[in-house]
Design an enzyme around this catalytic site. Structure first.
Site, PDB file in Angstrom:
ATOM      1  CD  GLU A 192      -2.807  -1.150   2.442  1.00 24.87           C
ATOM      2  OE1 GLU A 192      -2.428  -0.612   3.489  1.00 24.87           O
ATOM      3  OE2 GLU A 192      -3.924  -1.683   2.318  1.00 24.87           O
ATOM      4  CD  GLU A 387      -3.360  -6.352   2.634  1.00 24.39           C
ATOM      5  OE1 GLU A 387      -4.215  -5.692   3.261  1.00 24.39           O
ATOM      6  OE2 GLU A 387      -2.160  -6.057   2.636  1.00 24.39           O
TER       7      GLU A 387
HETATM    8  C1  BGP Z   1      -4.199  -3.250   5.236  1.00 22.72           C
HETATM    9  C2  BGP Z   1      -2.764  -3.679   5.577  1.00 22.72           C
HETATM   10  C3  BGP Z   1      -2.675  -5.025   6.222  1.00 22.72           C
HETATM   11  C4  BGP Z   1      -3.814  -5.331   7.175  1.00 22.72           C
HETATM   12  C5  BGP Z   1      -5.157  -4.850   6.654  1.00 22.72           C
HETATM   13  C6  BGP Z   1      -6.268  -5.031   7.663  1.00 22.72           C
HETATM   14  O1  BGP Z   1      -4.240  -1.884   5.021  1.00 22.72           O
HETATM   15  O2  BGP Z   1      -2.008  -3.749   4.381  1.00 22.72           O
HETATM   16  O3  BGP Z   1      -1.419  -5.090   6.883  1.00 22.72           O
HETATM   17  O4  BGP Z   1      -3.543  -4.864   8.434  1.00 22.72           O
HETATM   18  O5  BGP Z   1      -5.089  -3.496   6.276  1.00 22.72           O
HETATM   19  O6  BGP Z   1      -6.364  -3.873   8.434  1.00 22.72           O
HETATM   20  P1  BGP Z   1      -6.257  -3.893  10.004  1.00 22.72           P
HETATM   21  O7  BGP Z   1      -5.230  -4.902  10.354  1.00 22.72           O
HETATM   22  O8  BGP Z   1      -5.902  -2.525  10.371  1.00 22.72           O
HETATM   23  O9  BGP Z   1      -7.631  -4.278  10.473  1.00 22.72           O
END
Ligand code: BGP
Length: 489
Positions: A192, A387
């Protein structure tokens, strides 16, 4: 909603993780401290206000450095994947996954970031990891930087703001690419790459109070430029040395809707999406979009660049576009009277047609199809969903089961849209990775209780637990999906 999909056998069905959220072993076998080791769960801050949680100051960093034993710093222990990886990969292989996305912890390879020589134990750990994956025929998809740069580079170089860090990153990435060359062909330089705007410290080690006499926006964009140069050098290195390697641009893709058909809101949603596209534009097209250059001019931001930068970006564009998708948001120019919310990645207002999670993320399966079409039409290059998942407070029952029907529902509906898009919208997709293999530490809240995995890990928000793993109902559902055709229940 059910139909049969024909999906090519080389489509990559996977799961995704990141080093700082799963590995633990934060100071073992020669690993140096990372910026992620300075981030902790802060119950006093609303979990929807992830910007505050992850935008820490020098004082908070010093507190972390002086507090090596505390369990508060959740990302130091992760879910102890470092010692459990064989067990976890075996369970994931039983699911039938064909891809496993993980990241390399930079300070596990170069503890201080500016070291001359790599930490051999760190290299060996990742070589053993990819060998374990290959044993089960699982394709590694490797992120080279996922929110955990060496802390020393923050304290002695001001992190990505310092051009010298590009050289340190180049030393790190070429060392790892050479070491894993026989096992890895998919590389993602930055997770990201747009997230530097959302949380400048967690993404690029930028500490506001170290730039009090500067325009912090300029610091962010200058650091962003250094990351683009660093990413282009990864493309250049892979293309010049290993013809089988592909390098992806990776962005946070949130589908953005206008709150209603008021042209002001439609314009706002378009401008909001352009802000994110700027990042993939630079990596995929190889030059800065005019609107961003105009923004720099309007804000008196004069980026420092070197004479070779322009050609480097233009000659070394990404081979595919990877993205994370969780939800959609609504943009409204005039939020007067609207319930303005901090949605997951950009401020916005609630979409009354969609449900939302406890963290305010709105659940929108059709939104993933809209994003696929948008990206396919913009770049005409292969896409890769790296993701997609649902964070939820799963409960382990007395007989050690987790009935996460809500996660099955979320994934089934999103995968249905993904497969439909591949069949009907002419979208070229390399693969689909859910976010979460086992549960792990949340990036935005540093909580364990915001769970994403197919496998439950016995651990709480304060580092207490046995680290024991338990398969959830969604584990069996995803296994059946991967192994018994594409009938989506
Ligand atoms: C994305 C990231 C991941 C993961 C995901 C879920 O932005 O790339 O690392 O964390 O978010 O979000 P969170 O873990 O904040 O719930």
């Amino acid at each position: 909603m059910s139909r049969d999909f024909q999906v090519s056998t080389n489509f990559l069905w996977g799961v995704a993780t990141s080093a700082s959220q799963v590995e633990g072993a934060w100071n073992e076998d020669g690993k140096g401290m990372s910026i992620a080791d300075c981030l902790r769960y802060r119950p006093e801050i609303d979990v929807k206000n992830y910007k505050k949680v992850n935008d820490i100051d020098t004082q908070e960093i010093q507190k972390a450095i002086q507090d090596p034993e505390s369990k508060n710093w959740a990302k130091r222990h992760g879910v102890d994947f470092y010692h459990h990886y064989k067990e976890d990969i075996e369970q994931l292989a039983e699911m039938g996954i064909s891809a496993f996305r993980f990241s390399i912890s930079w300070p596990r390879i170069f503890p201080n970031g500016d070291d001359e020589k790599p930490n051999q134990k760190g290299l060996e750990y990742y070589l053993n990891l990819v060998k374990e994956l290959k044993k089960f025929g699982i394709e590694p998809v490797v992120t080279l930087s996922h929110y955990d740069m060496p802390l020393n580079l923050v304290l002695n170089y001001n992190a990505w703001y310092d051009r010298e860090v590009v050289g340190f990153y180049e030393r790190f990435t070429t060392t790892v690419i050479d070491y894993l060359k026989d096992y890895v062909k998919y590389w993602i330089p930055f997770n990201e790459i747009d997230s530097i705007i959302r949380h400048p410290f967690a993404s690029a080690g930028l500490v506001r109070d170290r730039f009090v006499n500067k325009n912090f926006n300029e610091v962010i964009y200058q650091s962003m430029h250094h990351q683009f140069i660093a990413a282009a050098k990864v493309v250049e290195y892979c293309h010049h040395n290993y013809e089988n390697m592909s390098v992806g641009s990776m962005i946070t893709k949130t589908t953005v809707y206008p709150y209603n058909s008021d042209p002001r809101n439609v314009l706002k949603s378009l401008k909001q999406m352009r802000e994110v596209y700027a990042f993939s534009d630079i990596q995929v097209r190889g030059f800065y979009p005019e609107f961003l250059l105009k923004k720099f001019e309007d804000e008196n931001i004069a980026l420092k660049s070197q004479k070779e930068d322009k050609k480097l970006l233009l000659d070394n564009t990404a081979d595919f576009i990877a993205f994370s998708y969780y939800s959609s948001v609504c943009a409204a120019e005039d939020t007067e009277g609207l319930s303005v919310s901090l949605a997951n990645t950009t401020s916005g207002v609630y979409n009354k047609f969609l449900p939302q999670t406890k963290w305010g993320w709105q659940v929108d399966p059709i939104g993933i199809r809209i994003s696929l079409i948008e990206l396919a039409d913009r770049y005409n290059k292969p896409l890769f969903i790296v993701e997609n998942g649902l964070g939820a407070e799963d409960k382990l029952t007395e007989n050690q089961e987790v009935h996460d029907t809500y996660r099955i529902d979320y994934l089934a509906k999103h995968i249905y849209q993904v497969l439909t898009s591949m069949e009907e919208d002419g979208v070229q997709l390399l693969g689909y990775c859910t976010w979460g293999a086992t549960d792990m530490i949340s990036a935005s809240t540093n909580q364990m209780s915001k769970r994403y995995g197919f496998i439950y890990v016995d651990l709480d928000d304060f580092g207490n637990g046995t680290y024991k793993r338990f398969k959830k109902d969604s584990y069996y559902w995803y296994r059946d999906l991967l192994n018994y055709g594409k009938q989506i229940p």
